[in-house]
Design an enzyme around this catalytic site. Sequence first.
Site, PDB file in Angstrom:
ATOM      1  N   ARG A 163       0.630  -1.302   0.048  1.00  0.00           N
ATOM      2  CA  ARG A 163       0.455   0.237  -0.520  1.00  0.00           C
ATOM      3  C   ARG A 163       0.800   1.308  -0.041  1.00  0.00           C
ATOM      4  O   ARG A 163       1.137   1.700  -0.890  1.00  0.00           O
ATOM      5  CB  ARG A 163      -1.100   0.287   1.263  1.00  0.00           C
ATOM      6  CG  ARG A 163      -1.988   0.640   1.479  1.00  0.00           C
ATOM      7  CD  ARG A 163      -1.668   2.946   1.633  1.00  0.00           C
ATOM      8  NE  ARG A 163      -1.095   2.701   2.702  1.00  0.00           N
ATOM      9  CZ  ARG A 163      -0.436   3.226   3.207  1.00  0.00           C
ATOM     10  NH1 ARG A 163      -0.611   4.721   2.610  1.00  0.00           N
ATOM     11  NH2 ARG A 163       0.381   4.085   4.442  1.00  0.00           N
ATOM     12  N   ASP A 164       1.804   1.546   0.844  1.00  0.00           N
ATOM     13  CA  ASP A 164       2.545   3.073   1.222  1.00  0.00           C
ATOM     14  C   ASP A 164       3.274   2.966  -0.231  1.00  0.00           C
ATOM     15  O   ASP A 164       4.040   3.554  -0.664  1.00  0.00           O
ATOM     16  CB  ASP A 164       2.975   2.978   2.722  1.00  0.00           C
ATOM     17  CG  ASP A 164       2.987   4.332   2.802  1.00  0.00           C
ATOM     18  OD1 ASP A 164       3.037   5.352   2.441  1.00  0.00           O
ATOM     19  OD2 ASP A 164       3.105   4.991   4.040  1.00  0.00           O
ATOM     20  N   HIS A 195       5.764   5.047  12.291  1.00  0.00           N
ATOM     21  CA  HIS A 195       5.446   4.226  11.202  1.00  0.00           C
ATOM     22  C   HIS A 195       6.810   5.165  10.195  1.00  0.00           C
ATOM     23  O   HIS A 195       6.551   6.529  10.018  1.00  0.00           O
ATOM     24  CB  HIS A 195       4.293   4.643  10.605  1.00  0.00           C
ATOM     25  CG  HIS A 195       4.054   5.177   9.033  1.00  0.00           C
ATOM     26  ND1 HIS A 195       3.563   3.868   8.236  1.00  0.00           N
ATOM     27  CD2 HIS A 195       4.170   5.579   8.300  1.00  0.00           C
ATOM     28  CE1 HIS A 195       3.615   4.016   7.315  1.00  0.00           C
ATOM     29  NE2 HIS A 195       4.410   5.408   7.028  1.00  0.00           N
ATOM     30  N   HIS A 242       9.216   6.470   8.022  1.00  0.00           N
ATOM     31  CA  HIS A 242       9.402   7.345   6.419  1.00  0.00           C
ATOM     32  C   HIS A 242      11.375   7.269   6.529  1.00  0.00           C
ATOM     33  O   HIS A 242      11.632   7.975   7.298  1.00  0.00           O
ATOM     34  CB  HIS A 242       8.878   8.177   5.864  1.00  0.00           C
ATOM     35  CG  HIS A 242       7.452   7.581   4.461  1.00  0.00           C
ATOM     36  ND1 HIS A 242       7.580   7.100   4.242  1.00  0.00           N
ATOM     37  CD2 HIS A 242       6.252   7.518   5.859  1.00  0.00           C
ATOM     38  CE1 HIS A 242       5.894   7.344   4.387  1.00  0.00           C
ATOM     39  NE2 HIS A 242       5.466   7.097   5.168  1.00  0.00           N
ATOM     40  N   CYS A 256       4.401   9.349   0.194  1.00  0.00           N
ATOM     41  CA  CYS A 256       3.434   9.595  -0.292  1.00  0.00           C
ATOM     42  C   CYS A 256       3.528  10.556  -0.959  1.00  0.00           C
ATOM     43  O   CYS A 256       3.473  11.579  -1.249  1.00  0.00           O
ATOM     44  CB  CYS A 256       2.732  10.225   0.963  1.00  0.00           C
ATOM     45  SG  CYS A 256       1.086  10.868   1.495  1.00  0.00           S
ATOM     46  N   ASN A 314       8.839   3.864   3.063  1.00  0.00           N
ATOM     47  CA  ASN A 314       9.171   3.461   4.755  1.00  0.00           C
ATOM     48  C   ASN A 314      10.937   2.604   4.895  1.00  0.00           C
ATOM     49  O   ASN A 314      11.155   3.077   3.836  1.00  0.00           O
ATOM     50  CB  ASN A 314       8.190   2.923   4.698  1.00  0.00           C
ATOM     51  CG  ASN A 314       6.937   3.454   5.126  1.00  0.00           C
ATOM     52  OD1 ASN A 314       6.460   3.594   3.950  1.00  0.00           O
ATOM     53  ND2 ASN A 314       6.160   3.650   5.833  1.00  0.00           N
TER      54      ASN A 314
HETATM   55  P1  HMG Z   1     -12.643  14.669  -2.515  1.00  0.00           P
HETATM   56  O1  HMG Z   1     -12.371  14.850  -3.680  1.00  0.00           O
HETATM   57  O2  HMG Z   1     -13.280  15.732  -1.723  1.00  0.00           O
HETATM   58  O3  HMG Z   1     -13.936  13.664  -2.540  1.00  0.00           O
HETATM   59  O4  HMG Z   1     -11.646  13.338  -1.995  1.00  0.00           O
HETATM   60  P2  HMG Z   1     -15.762  13.450  -3.127  1.00  0.00           P
HETATM   61  O5  HMG Z   1     -16.261  12.997  -2.417  1.00  0.00           O
HETATM   62  O6  HMG Z   1     -15.989  15.093  -3.968  1.00  0.00           O
HETATM   63  O7  HMG Z   1     -15.080  12.918  -4.511  1.00  0.00           O
HETATM   64  C1  HMG Z   1     -14.310  13.390  -5.246  1.00  0.00           C
HETATM   65  C2  HMG Z   1     -14.047  11.838  -6.577  1.00  0.00           C
HETATM   66  O8  HMG Z   1     -13.877  10.508  -6.534  1.00  0.00           O
HETATM   67  C3  HMG Z   1     -16.051  11.641  -6.809  1.00  0.00           C
HETATM   68  O9  HMG Z   1     -15.602  10.700  -8.210  1.00  0.00           O
HETATM   69  C4  HMG Z   1     -16.117  10.255  -5.942  1.00  0.00           C
HETATM   70  O10 HMG Z   1     -17.046   9.325  -6.161  1.00  0.00           O
HETATM   71  C5  HMG Z   1     -14.645   9.534  -6.059  1.00  0.00           C
HETATM   72  P3  HMG Z   1     -16.908  11.980  -9.916  1.00  0.00           P
HETATM   73  O11 HMG Z   1     -18.012  11.468  -8.583  1.00  0.00           O
HETATM   74  O12 HMG Z   1     -15.643  13.093  -9.343  1.00  0.00           O
HETATM   75  O13 HMG Z   1     -16.252  10.587 -10.467  1.00  0.00           O
HETATM   76  N1  HMG Z   1     -14.676   8.974  -4.722  1.00  0.00           N
HETATM   77  C6  HMG Z   1     -14.543   7.716  -4.458  1.00  0.00           C
HETATM   78  N2  HMG Z   1     -13.720   7.150  -5.020  1.00  0.00           N
HETATM   79  C7  HMG Z   1     -13.421   5.272  -5.212  1.00  0.00           C
HETATM   80  N3  HMG Z   1     -13.319   5.099  -3.406  1.00  0.00           N
HETATM   81  C8  HMG Z   1     -13.687   6.200  -2.742  1.00  0.00           C
HETATM   82  C9  HMG Z   1     -13.681   7.032  -2.871  1.00  0.00           C
HETATM   83  N4  HMG Z   1     -13.971   8.382  -2.314  1.00  0.00           N
HETATM   84  C10 HMG Z   1     -15.003   9.933  -3.092  1.00  0.00           C
HETATM   85  N5  HMG Z   1     -13.088   5.496  -1.217  1.00  0.00           N
HETATM   86  C11 HMG Z   1     -10.902  11.602  -0.375  1.00  0.00           C
HETATM   87  C12 HMG Z   1     -11.893  12.872  -0.403  1.00  0.00           C
HETATM   88  C13 HMG Z   1     -11.192  11.406   0.673  1.00  0.00           C
HETATM   89  C14 HMG Z   1     -11.858  10.368  -1.099  1.00  0.00           C
HETATM   90  C15 HMG Z   1      -9.315  11.836  -0.877  1.00  0.00           C
HETATM   91  O14 HMG Z   1      -8.593  13.313  -0.726  1.00  0.00           O
HETATM   92  C16 HMG Z   1      -8.664  10.802  -1.234  1.00  0.00           C
HETATM   93  O15 HMG Z   1      -8.982   9.926  -2.347  1.00  0.00           O
HETATM   94  N6  HMG Z   1      -8.152  10.918  -1.098  1.00  0.00           N
HETATM   95  C17 HMG Z   1      -6.859  10.041  -0.290  1.00  0.00           C
HETATM   96  C18 HMG Z   1      -5.538  10.247  -0.592  1.00  0.00           C
HETATM   97  C19 HMG Z   1      -4.217   9.279   0.279  1.00  0.00           C
HETATM   98  O16 HMG Z   1      -4.041   7.986  -0.152  1.00  0.00           O
HETATM   99  N7  HMG Z   1      -3.166   9.577   0.518  1.00  0.00           N
HETATM  100  C20 HMG Z   1      -2.356   8.211   0.354  1.00  0.00           C
HETATM  101  C21 HMG Z   1      -2.201   8.021   1.619  1.00  0.00           C
HETATM  102  S1  HMG Z   1      -1.685   8.221   3.793  1.00  0.00           S
HETATM  103  C22 HMG Z   1      -0.510   8.287   3.647  1.00  0.00           C
HETATM  104  O17 HMG Z   1       0.415   7.248   2.591  1.00  0.00           O
HETATM  105  C23 HMG Z   1       0.413   8.204   4.621  1.00  0.00           C
HETATM  106  C24 HMG Z   1       0.696   7.220   5.758  1.00  0.00           C
HETATM  107  O18 HMG Z   1       0.934   6.108   5.044  1.00  0.00           O
HETATM  108  C25 HMG Z   1       0.895   7.896   6.969  1.00  0.00           C
HETATM  109  C26 HMG Z   1       2.140   8.621   7.458  1.00  0.00           C
HETATM  110  O19 HMG Z   1       3.728   8.177   5.860  1.00  0.00           O
HETATM  111  O20 HMG Z   1       2.063   9.400   7.839  1.00  0.00           O
HETATM  112  C27 HMG Z   1      -0.898   6.559   6.144  1.00  0.00           C
HETATM  113 MG    MG Z   2       3.293   6.249   5.190  1.00  0.00          MG
END
Ligand code: HMG
Ligand code: MG
Length: 320
Positions: free
Chosen positions: A32-33, A224, A226, A257, A266
């Site tokens: 995933r990450d 966690h 990186h 990320c 990581n």
């Molecule tokens: P948004 O644009 O505010 O959401 O995003 P929305 O509700 O307006 O939806 C936009 C579009 O996405 C729509 O599609 C929704 O249907 C679709 P459209 O109508 O335009 O065709 N949609 C989805 N599709 C599939 N699955 C879903 C979903 N939700 C909406 N679940 C949202 C808000 C939260 C969805 C967006 O910001 C998002 O997906 N963010 C995720 C970003 C991400 O994955 N970042 C990396 C992970 S975090 C990380 O890596 C850190 C970590 O490792 C810890 C660390 O290192 O610190 C965990």
């Molecule tokens: Mg991470």
Amino acid sequence: MNNPLMNSVSANDSNAANRDNDSVTIVEVGPRDGLQNEKQSISVETKVSLIEQLADAGLSVIESGSFVSPKWVPQMAASDEVFRQINRRKSVRYTALTPNMRGLESAIACGVEEVAIFGAASEAFSQKNINCSVDESIERFKPMMALAKEHGISVRGYVSCIFACPYDGIVSAAQVSSITQKLFDLGCYEVSLGDTTGVGTAPETKTLLRQLGAQFDISKLALHFHDTFGQAVANTYAGLEEGYRVFDASIAGLGGCPYAKGATGNVATEDVVYLMRGAGMKTGIDLEKLAQAGSFISKSLGRPSQSHVGSVLASRAQSE
Ligand code: HMG
Ligand code: MG
């Protein structure tokens, strides 16, 4: 409500007991990450094969995908297919990231038994990563916790940016503590503390972890790290010395990320397992098989492993 904020006497007792524990849990986040940040497309077959090899090597927790918007993170789009194809073993927890109700419903639909919600210690990162404020994210998570409970799904929490935010700069221990408390109050069974930008050093890690250890039961906290500034193994050891026993790591040091520009992967799982072996800790992981999984994914991506240990073991295996 689950409230882990303990009075200092019981926190100290429980944390002292945790320090005596000579086993660590490594949470593999590479599928995933790691893979979320790849530009090239990676087939479901490759992802599934990687997850199977990680399970063969003895990993007991594998974060196998993410049910986020494909517009935000295209690489995770086929996570449902990945979950449908993996041969689930009883000894392994296959987990997924879910940002909202839609993601949780999709995870439930393909039989995911444990998910993670992800928040941030900094406002700007929360906005850039999940398009809402920290408080809004907590409100967004509330119905998710209720649905997860209904389905008997455990929920882990993530806190991003424990030392610094790529947009807001330095993050205080009070900010980290505040969001950690909120995630526990929601009912997360564990909270993983993320140095998303990989900027922390071992002394800073010790200081922060000591502060958090005075407030929380550290058996419920994971680390966690990186490796952007090359400090992740040292920080892992600092955490181990402070009594922390759950570490996230990524095979071959994959990843970063997409919403923390320049952040690298990581800490590599192979490097953490090697460190733990040297420290006399039990991991349940076969380092040679793990290194083979690292070689497999590095070859599949067409680039060298970011793991020091993995690279050494791979070149030894080649020359045998
Ligand atoms: P948004 O644009 O505010 O959401 O995003 P929305 O509700 O307006 O939806 C936009 C579009 O996405 C729509 O599609 C929704 O249907 C679709 P459209 O109508 O335009 O065709 N949609 C989805 N599709 C599939 N699955 C879903 C979903 N939700 C909406 N679940 C949202 C808000 C939260 C969805 C967006 O910001 C998002 O997906 N963010 C995720 C970003 C991400 O994955 N970042 C990396 C992970 S975090 C990380 O890596 C850190 C970590 O490792 C810890 C660390 O290192 O610190 C965990
Ligand atoms: Mg991470």
